[in-house]
Design an enzyme around this catalytic site. Structure first.
Site, PDB file in Angstrom:
ATOM      1  CD  GLN A   1      -5.826  -5.453 -12.259  1.00 23.84           C
ATOM      2  OE1 GLN A   1      -7.042  -5.418 -12.180  1.00 23.84           O
ATOM      3  NE2 GLN A   1      -5.148  -6.550 -12.024  1.00 23.84           N
TER       4      GLN A   1
ATOM      5  CE  LYS B   1       6.893 -10.077 -12.773  1.00 22.77           C
ATOM      6  NZ  LYS B   1       6.975 -11.501 -12.496  1.00 22.77           N
TER       7      LYS B   1
ATOM      8  CD  GLN C   1       0.393 -12.610 -23.307  1.00 20.78           C
ATOM      9  OE1 GLN C   1       0.320 -13.750 -23.772  1.00 20.78           O
ATOM     10  NE2 GLN C   1       1.236 -12.283 -22.368  1.00 20.78           N
TER      11      GLN C   1
ATOM     12  NE  ARG D   1      -1.988 -15.773 -22.148  1.00 21.81           N
ATOM     13  CZ  ARG D   1      -1.441 -15.233 -21.070  1.00 21.81           C
ATOM     14  NH1 ARG D   1      -0.190 -15.517 -20.763  1.00 21.81           N
ATOM     15  NH2 ARG D   1      -2.109 -14.407 -20.316  1.00 21.81           N
TER      16      ARG D   1
ATOM     17  CG  HIS E   1       4.861 -20.365 -19.530  1.00 24.71           C
ATOM     18  ND1 HIS E   1       5.207 -20.051 -20.831  1.00 24.71           N
ATOM     19  CD2 HIS E   1       4.323 -19.232 -19.012  1.00 24.71           C
ATOM     20  CE1 HIS E   1       4.907 -18.794 -21.074  1.00 24.71           C
ATOM     21  NE2 HIS E   1       4.366 -18.268 -19.994  1.00 24.71           N
ATOM     22  CG  ASP E   2       1.188 -18.851 -20.525  1.00 26.83           C
ATOM     23  OD1 ASP E   2       1.111 -19.093 -19.311  1.00 26.83           O
ATOM     24  OD2 ASP E   2       1.516 -17.731 -20.981  1.00 26.83           O
TER      25      ASP E   2
ATOM     26  CG  ASP F   1       5.131 -27.746 -36.377  1.00 27.65           C
ATOM     27  OD1 ASP F   1       4.791 -26.545 -36.300  1.00 27.65           O
ATOM     28  OD2 ASP F   1       6.155 -28.123 -36.976  1.00 27.65           O
TER      29      ASP F   1
ATOM     30  CG  HIS G   1      -2.827 -20.408 -16.145  1.00 24.33           C
ATOM     31  ND1 HIS G   1      -2.925 -19.387 -15.219  1.00 24.33           N
ATOM     32  CD2 HIS G   1      -1.561 -20.364 -16.627  1.00 24.33           C
ATOM     33  CE1 HIS G   1      -1.776 -18.756 -15.156  1.00 24.33           C
ATOM     34  NE2 HIS G   1      -0.928 -19.314 -15.989  1.00 24.33           N
TER      35      HIS G   1
END
Length: 788
Positions: free
Chosen positions: A280, A210, A41, A56, A98-99, A29, A129
């Site tokens: 890719q 992952k 993402q 994300r 983590h992001d 929040d 990042h």
């Protein structure tokens, strides 16, 4: 009741109901975390895959949830690890945060835009990042005054360092301990070193980050995900393993059961497949290159206010976390809707993206060997492309270098995963070499190939001359299609096993056609659920209205795309009655003996309760009609016949299955309209099906190899030959030939005929031709003579 924690529940489309700790809710929040709602993402992939609209924000919540689940699983399974609530909460916060350091369009900002912007300003220091996530976490805690709350469950001074180390590795001050200690993390001692593998595993890439993005990205992109992270959580254990990098020679790591080896292969294969098809994708790269170029042109003209009233640009906002909090994907819309003249060039590029006027793809190449220092070669490559092109300069070209791997550059990640056995739960080892199927398999260069004598290559003796050897040699060019068939009793829940078989076993991977009955598919089952890479799916689901049955039944046919182009597959007939289900498909493969025009594959399923006479009549009617329309086709009829036989109905067809398919009965049969075509052998059933699969190996010898060609000699008439024969006749003294015979008409006729044949033999050249046994009926020797 006063000490009970009040948690909140989220409904996540991937993990279902997620229950989170109050401290995690406080972090969610905050403005610093809420900005992740506005960062895609997959970045520019959204412009190629419309389903890639997730952000994300939900990914971070998913990683925090899975991090807690893995830590809880290890704690409940191994109490001796002494994992406490504080450790679990730290792991959850690390997964959640983590992001935090991602910029606009995720990896586009720090992977594509920033390197170009910093190079332009001659500031070549790289910024990732992960470093931004650590800085943003400090900013989040400070701005929202969370340290006092952290004291109820954490030790802020120690645990914040631990959390930041789990996100981005050892801090700078911690790395100084590396020379004197094998464990150079500051947040936790070496006894809990395995906790650093949960969120971001630097050892082999097996981590919850992952797990979540594979499941989430695959779901939103519509790409099949063969890896089930729940199975990993179920078998995860911590074991002490050997490690040469540690001074003590051992370390604690998270391992999985040895029977899940194939499951771990699925993890890395799915990641590789996801990157290849989406991340890719060449159009995705072009779109992201255009966005980065637009950001570069707008860099100096967009001002973002940071702390203390200081102003920052797109390429400098990462230096100030207050300014960086305001930097999201919204900058795209800000440029697009701006009327500022300085942003005109950037606005034009983004408008081209919206209008689908992307840069044109010129071509691609795949070098056999890695190119060292390729960045320095790009200018010369651009110059080479511009040569000979009018109105184009090297600046008009953009070269994108894509490096495809399995998550650890040129290393094979599966070689770094440890497995324990059921009998030895605390001892884990790497996968044995004999079981290892290398993901990053080195190429065999021509100079390294063994030198086989020419006489051995020409002559095949013994094991070199068998059916399997010929099949392996021809692979995707068999004389008649190789088949795998069987009753699977529900196909969707067996796709994971079938995918593994086609990837790891040559019999399945190189099979021309796979035909399955009782697939139990219906109109609610999408094709994506039963798609098989490298194979084209043709399905015929049971119709409740026509068959009178709501469940069961169904036919599926997989055609190998290396054997036949997907555009040459046509459905000829599809029937569904209470007595039989039938699917007839016309296939024109890349190679087929000349005596066959194409292949008609008919798959049938006859229920045990069916009327045999009615089923045979319908099959006979369909096959007769197809043979009338295509008399030169190779017709194959296969499937689960139960109590029905076509021997009397189609006497010209030969039945090839001679092995038991269910208990001691042969229920799955194959009929073909040619003799000596197949050899049958049983295969294990798929999943828990009660029918064995059957493999039909081609043993058919084409007619061109059965019968030697007929040699003939014909005259090759040409304009020159005709003129030479005319000259011969013009210079002939016909009186000399005619006078000796007087009124003997027969003698005169023979004389003149012999003379004409003599002239033809001497003036018209002769050509040798061969007539093969597999010539089409309408290609007669006379027609062939005229054609030659």
């Amino acid at each position: 009741m006063g000490n009970k924690l009040i948690t909140k529940v989220f409904n996540d489309p991937i993990h279902g109901s997620i229950e989170l700790h109050p401290l995690l809710i406080k972090i969610i929040d905050t403005p610093q975390f809420q900005r992740l709602r506005f960062i895609k993402q997959l970045g520019g992939v959204y412009f190629v895959y419309p389903g890639a609209s997730h952000n994300r924000f939900e990914h971070s919540i998913g990683v925090g949830y899975l991090a807690g689940k893995l830590a809880e699983a290890l704690r409940s399974r191994q109490p001796d690890l002494k994992i406490d609530d504080r450790d679990v909460l730290c792991v959850q916060i690390a997964g959640l945060c983590h992001d935090l350091g991602h910029g606009p369009f995720s990896h586009l900002y720090d992977g594509l835009f920033l390197p170009k912007a910093l190079e332009k300003k001659r500031k070549l220091k790289k910024w990732k990042h992960e470093r931004g996530s650590r800085l943003m976490l400090d900013h989040l805690v400070k701005e929202n005054n969370l340290k006092p709350m952290m004291k109820y469950g954490l030790k802020p001074e120690e645990d914040i360092t631990f959390i930041k180390e789990m996100i981005a590795g050892p801090l700078q001050e911690s790395k100084e301990q590396e020379a004197s200690s094998p464990h150079y993390f500051k947040g936790r001692s070496k006894e809990w070193s395995f906790l650093y593998e949960i969120v971001s595993n630097k050892k082999n890439g097996v981590d919850v980050d992952k797990f979540d993005y594979l499941a989430r990205d695959s779901s939103y992109l519509g790409i099949k995900n063969n890896f089930d992270f729940r199975r990993f959580l179920q078998f995860a254990r911590v074991c002490e393993v050997e490690d040469k990098d540690c001074k003590e020679g051992k370390r604690k790591t998270i391992c999985t059961r040895d029977k899940k080896e194939d499951h771990m292969y699925d993890l890395f294969y799915t990641r590789h497949h996801l990157h290849k098809r989406a991340c890719q994708h060449r159009v995705s790269h072009i779109i992201q290159e255009m966005i980065a170029e637009a950001f570069l042109k707008a860099d100096d003209h967009i001002q973002i206010e940071g702390s203390g009233g200081r102003m920052f640009t797109l390429s400098t906002a990462f230096k100030n976390m207050e300014a960086y909090t305001k930097l999201t994907d919204n900058v795209f819309e800000e440029i697009l809707k701006s009327s500022c003249s300085e942003l005109e060039k950037a606005r034009e590029i983004l408008q081209n993206i919206i209008s689908r006027k992307s840069y044109k793809f010129v071509g691609e190449t795949k070098p056999k060997d890695p190119i060292q220092d390729w960045e320095s070669l790009i200018p010369s490559w651009k110059k080479g492309l511009a040569e000979g092109e009018r109105n184009l300069t090297p600046k008009d070209f953009e070269i994108l270098v894509i490096e495809m791997d399995y998550g650890m550059d040129d290393k094979d990640p599966i070689q770094h995963v440890h497995f324990y056995s059921k009998s030895e739960l605390d001892k884990a080892k790497l996968m044995p070499e004999e079981k290892l199927v290398a993901l990053c398999q080195p190429r065999l260069h021509p100079a390294e190939r063994p030198d086989i004598p020419a006489e051995l290559r020409r002559k095949r003796r013994g094991c070199r001359a068998g059916v399997k050897c010929r099949e392996k040699k021809r692979r995707y060019k068999p004389s008649v299609p190789s088949l795998i068939m069987g009753n699977v009793r529900s196909l969707p829940n067996k796709m994971e096993e079938l995918t593994a078989l086609t990837r790891l076993q040559r019999e399945y991977r190189e099979c021309s056609i796979m035909q399955f009955t009782e697939t139990w598919l219906n109109e609610l089952t999408p094709d994506t659920l039963v798609t098989l890479d490298g194979f084209q799916l043709v399905r015929a689901d049971r119709s409740a209205r026509e068959s009178g049955k709501k469940k069961g039944g169904g036919i599926a046919m997989y055609v190998n795309e290396r054997w036949c182009n997907s555009g040459h597959i046509t459905v000829k007939e599809q029937r569904c009655t209470k007595d039989v289900e039938l699917l007839a498909v016309s296939i024109r493969p890349y190679y087929l003996p000349r005596e066959f025009s194409h292949v008609i594959a008919v798959t049938v399923y006859i229920p045990p309760s069916a009327d045999a006479a009615a089923a045979c009549e319908l099959i006979h009617s369909v096959v007769s009609q197809l043979q009338t329309s295509h008399p030169q086709s190779l017709t194959l009829i296969s499937g689960d016949f139960n109590h029905v036989s076509l021997s009397a109905t189609l006497p010209t067809f030969t039945q090839y299955v001679d092995c038991h398919t269910r208990d001691n009965k042969t229920l799955d049969l194959l009929y073909a309209n040619t003799k000596a075509a197949y050899r049958s052998s049983p295969l294990p059933p798929l999943g828990r099906s009660d029918h064995n699969l059957v493999r039909l190996q081609p043993i058919y010898i084409p007619m061109v190899k059965k019968q030697p060609p007929t040699t003939r000699y014909v005259k090759k008439w040409s304009k020159e030959a005709t003129e030479a024969l005319q000259d011969c006749f013009d210079t002939t003294d016909w009186e000399v030939l005619c006078s000796p015979h007087g009124e003997d008409i027969d003698g005169l006729t023979h004389c003149i005929t012999d003379y004409i044949n003599f002239c033809v033999e001497n003036t018209v050249p002769t050509k040798k031709i061969q007539c093969f046994s597999n010539n089409k009926p309408w290609v007669t020797p006379e027609l062939k003579t005229l054609l030659n």
